[in-house]
Scaffold this active site. Structure first.
Site, PDB file in Angstrom:
ATOM      1  N   TYR A 127       1.158  -1.097  -0.027  1.00 31.61           N
ATOM      2  CA  TYR A 127       0.304  -0.228   0.266  1.00 31.61           C
ATOM      3  C   TYR A 127       1.213   0.469   0.255  1.00 31.61           C
ATOM      4  O   TYR A 127       1.612   1.187   0.325  1.00 31.61           O
ATOM      5  CB  TYR A 127      -0.944   0.262   1.002  1.00 31.61           C
ATOM      6  CG  TYR A 127      -1.901  -0.773   1.333  1.00 31.61           C
ATOM      7  CD1 TYR A 127      -2.823  -1.539   0.513  1.00 31.61           C
ATOM      8  CD2 TYR A 127      -1.523  -2.165   1.781  1.00 31.61           C
ATOM      9  CE1 TYR A 127      -4.050  -1.464   0.809  1.00 31.61           C
ATOM     10  CE2 TYR A 127      -2.709  -3.514   1.798  1.00 31.61           C
ATOM     11  CZ  TYR A 127      -3.513  -3.016   1.357  1.00 31.61           C
ATOM     12  OH  TYR A 127      -4.974  -3.905   1.333  1.00 31.61           O
ATOM     13  N   SER A 128       1.131   2.117  -0.731  1.00 30.45           N
ATOM     14  CA  SER A 128       1.293   3.283  -0.551  1.00 30.45           C
ATOM     15  C   SER A 128       1.144   4.005   0.318  1.00 30.45           C
ATOM     16  O   SER A 128      -0.563   4.713   0.501  1.00 30.45           O
ATOM     17  CB  SER A 128       1.087   4.036  -1.887  1.00 30.45           C
ATOM     18  OG  SER A 128       0.889   3.663  -3.089  1.00 30.45           O
ATOM     19  N   CYS A 140      -0.486   7.567 -10.396  1.00 23.26           N
ATOM     20  CA  CYS A 140      -0.671   6.407  -9.468  1.00 23.26           C
ATOM     21  C   CYS A 140      -1.902   6.212  -9.738  1.00 23.26           C
ATOM     22  O   CYS A 140      -2.780   7.021  -9.583  1.00 23.26           O
ATOM     23  CB  CYS A 140      -0.407   6.675  -8.142  1.00 23.26           C
ATOM     24  SG  CYS A 140      -0.003   5.037  -6.878  1.00 23.26           S
ATOM     25  N   GLU A 190       3.886   4.034 -11.349  1.00 21.75           N
ATOM     26  CA  GLU A 190       3.393   2.642  -9.940  1.00 21.75           C
ATOM     27  C   GLU A 190       1.598   2.878  -9.501  1.00 21.75           C
ATOM     28  O   GLU A 190       0.771   3.839  -9.430  1.00 21.75           O
ATOM     29  CB  GLU A 190       4.064   3.795  -8.457  1.00 21.75           C
ATOM     30  CG  GLU A 190       2.891   2.393  -7.517  1.00 21.75           C
ATOM     31  CD  GLU A 190       4.081   3.140  -6.185  1.00 21.75           C
ATOM     32  OE1 GLU A 190       5.818   2.373  -5.718  1.00 21.75           O
ATOM     33  OE2 GLU A 190       3.352   3.063  -5.273  1.00 21.75           O
ATOM     34  N   TYR A 224      -1.779  -0.736  -9.287  1.00 21.74           N
ATOM     35  CA  TYR A 224      -1.173  -1.713  -9.565  1.00 21.74           C
ATOM     36  C   TYR A 224      -2.804  -2.778  -9.529  1.00 21.74           C
ATOM     37  O   TYR A 224      -3.640  -2.316 -10.382  1.00 21.74           O
ATOM     38  CB  TYR A 224      -1.526  -1.832  -7.790  1.00 21.74           C
ATOM     39  CG  TYR A 224      -2.456   0.089  -6.967  1.00 21.74           C
ATOM     40  CD1 TYR A 224      -3.567  -0.126  -7.299  1.00 21.74           C
ATOM     41  CD2 TYR A 224      -1.353   0.579  -7.195  1.00 21.74           C
ATOM     42  CE1 TYR A 224      -4.398   0.985  -6.729  1.00 21.74           C
ATOM     43  CE2 TYR A 224      -1.758   2.049  -6.694  1.00 21.74           C
ATOM     44  CZ  TYR A 224      -3.265   2.097  -6.549  1.00 21.74           C
ATOM     45  OH  TYR A 224      -4.556   3.811  -6.176  1.00 21.74           O
TER      46      TYR A 224
END
Length: 379
Positions: free
Chosen positions: A156-157, A337, A377, A379
Site C-alpha cells: 500500500y502506498s 499512481c 506506480e 497496481y
C-alpha cells in the site's frame, strides 16, 4: 524564561512562556496572520526596543499556529531529514514489524461507489519511510494456496509524510479501498472473493495489531534536489496516496531543509464528488498557495468531456496538454499512481497530443525516463 522571535522588520519580541499566546514556531511573520473577526483575536502587550534604545509598547495580535492563514506545522524529530538514502526493507516478510492500529476512518461520502478508509498505523518510529514509499501488510490467517504458510504481503502506498499525521515520526497512514466482489449473475456480494487485506484493514479497530513490512519503493520518491521544480501528479482513486504525502510536506509542514517554491499540479480522477479523497486538504492548499498549487478533478459520473462522454483523468490531461508539454520540456517531473487500467488511456492521449504537436511521443518518453522525470506506480 522567554522566547525571542523576529518580525519582518527584525524587531525583537519577547513572549513569556505559558501565556495564552506561547508560540510553537521560532519565526513568526506577522503579516501572515488572518483573523476573520479582529475582536476575537487575543492581544499581548509587547515591549519593542528600537535601535536607539528607546522602549515603546505595542499591542500585537497573537495566536496559535493552527489559526494562521497559511500555517506550517512544526515537525520532529528532525534527524529524519539526515539520511542520504531512503530506508528500504527494514522489516522483511519473514520478520515483519508488529505495529498498532491508531484509527480507521471512512473518508468518502454516502454516494461514493465503494468504501475508502484512511488507516493510521503506529510504528513507534521503528519503520521509518520517505514520501512516495509503500508499506507491506500481512493480513492474518494462512495462505489458501500454501496451507500452513502466512498470507502474502500486500503493498500500500503511504499517504503521509515521514512525520505521519501527528507530525512526530511515529505513524504512517494508508488510503485503502475495500475490495468487494459481486457475482455478475446474481448481483450479490460474494464474501469468499472479497479482498482479504483491504477488508481486514477497513474492519480494524484502534489497538489492533498489524504486521508491517518494508518500507519499499524508490520510483515514486519526491525529488528534492530542486525545491523550485514542477511536479505534475496524476491519480485515480487511492492512487492519490503518495501525493497527499508530497503535498503535506510542501505546504503543511515546516521542514527546515525543504522549502518548496515550485509548482505542484494534481489531477485526480474519481467517480463523483462523494468519492473525492482528502479534498479539504487540497482545497486549503489551493487557497493558501495559489501560485504553487493547482488542482483539477475528473469526476467520471458527473463531468462530461469535450465529446460529451464521461470525463476521465486523461481527458483532463488533454484539456491542459499544451501547458503540460511545455512544463515537461522545461524539466517538470510527472507521476502516475492508481489502477493499472489508467495507463493505456493516458499513454494514448499523450501520444496523440505529441503527434498533433509534430513531436515523437516515443522519443519524449524515452528522454523523460532517461532524466528520471517519469514516475509510474500502478497496481
Amino acid at each position: 524564561m522567554a522566547h525571542s522571535i523576529s518580525t519582518l522588520s527584525q524587531v525583537s519580541v519577547t513572549v513569556p512562556v505559558g501565556s495564552d499566546c506561547s508560540l510553537k514556531r521560532s519565526v513568526f511573520k506577522t503579516n501572515t496572520l488572518n483573523f476573520p473577526d479582529k475582536s476575537l483575536a487575543p492581544t499581548l502587550s509587547l515591549n519593542f526596543k528600537t535601535k536607539n534604545g528607546v522602549s515603546r509598547d505595542r499591542k500585537v495580535l497573537c495566536m496559535s499556529v493552527q489559526q494562521a492563514s497559511a500555517p506550517k506545522v512544526a515537525v520532529s524529530p528532525l534527524h529524519l531529514e539526515d539520511a542520504k538514502e531512503p530506508p528500504l526493507n527494514l522489516h522483511k516478510p519473514k520478520e515483519p514489524y508488529t505495529a498498532t492500529i491508531v484509527s480507521v476512518e471512512r473518508i468518502v461520502g454516502p454516494k461514493a461507489p465503494g468504501e475508502t478508509c484512511h488507516v493510521v498505523i503506529d510504528h513507534g518510529g521503528n519503520v521509518p519511510y520517505w514520501e512516495g514509499q509503500s508499506y507491506g501488510i500481512i493480513p492474518p490467517g494462512e495462505n489458501p494456496k500454501k496451507p500452513g504458510m502466512p498470507q502474502n504481503v500486500r503493498l500500500y502506498s503511504i499517504a503521509s509524510t515521514r512525520y505521519g499525521d501527528f507530525f512526530d515520526g511515529k505513524t504512517a497512514s494508508l488510503c485503502v479501498r475495500r475490495a468487494v466482489y459481486y457475482d455478475p449473475e446474481t448481483g450479490k456480494e460474494d464474501p469468499s472473493k472479497n479482498g482479504v487485506c483491504s477488508n481486514y484493514l477497513c474492519n480494524s479497530k484502534p489497538g489492533d495489531k498489524v504486521k508491517v513490512t518494508g518500507p519499499s519503493g524508490k520510483i515514486m520518491l519526491l525529488p528534492e534536489d530542486n525545491p523550485n521544480a514542477t511536479h505534475i501528479m496524476i491519480a485515480t482513486g487511492t492512487g492519490v496516496a503518495p501525493y497527499r504525502g508530497y503535498l503535506r510536506r510542501m505546504f503543511m509542514e515546516s521542514v527546515p531543509t525543504f522549502k518548496f517554491g515550485g509548482l505542484a499540479w494534481l489531477f485526480l480522477g474519481v467517480a463523483n464528488n462523494d468519492s473525492l479523497l482528502y479534498d479539504e486538504e487540497f482545497t486549503k492548499y489551493l487557497k493558501d498557495y495559489p501560485d504553487n498549487f493547482r488542482y483539477d478533478k475528473a469526476l467520471s459520473r458527473e463531468h462530461k468531456n469535450k465529446n460529451g462522454g464521461k470525463m476521465y483523468v486523461q481527458d483532463k490531461i488533454e484539456e491542459y496538454s499544451d501547458e503540460i508539454f511545455k512544463l515537461l520540456d522545461n524539466g517538470a517531473h510527472i507521476y502516475f499512481c492508481g489502477l493499472k487500467g489508467m495507463m493505456p488511456g493516458i499513454q494514448e492521449t499523450l501520444k496523440r497530443v505529441a503527434e498533433q504537436r509534430g513531436e515523437s511521443w516515443d522519443e519524449k518518453l524515452s528522454q523523460l525516463k532517461k532524466n528520471k522525470h517519469w514516475h509510474v506506480e500502478v497496481y
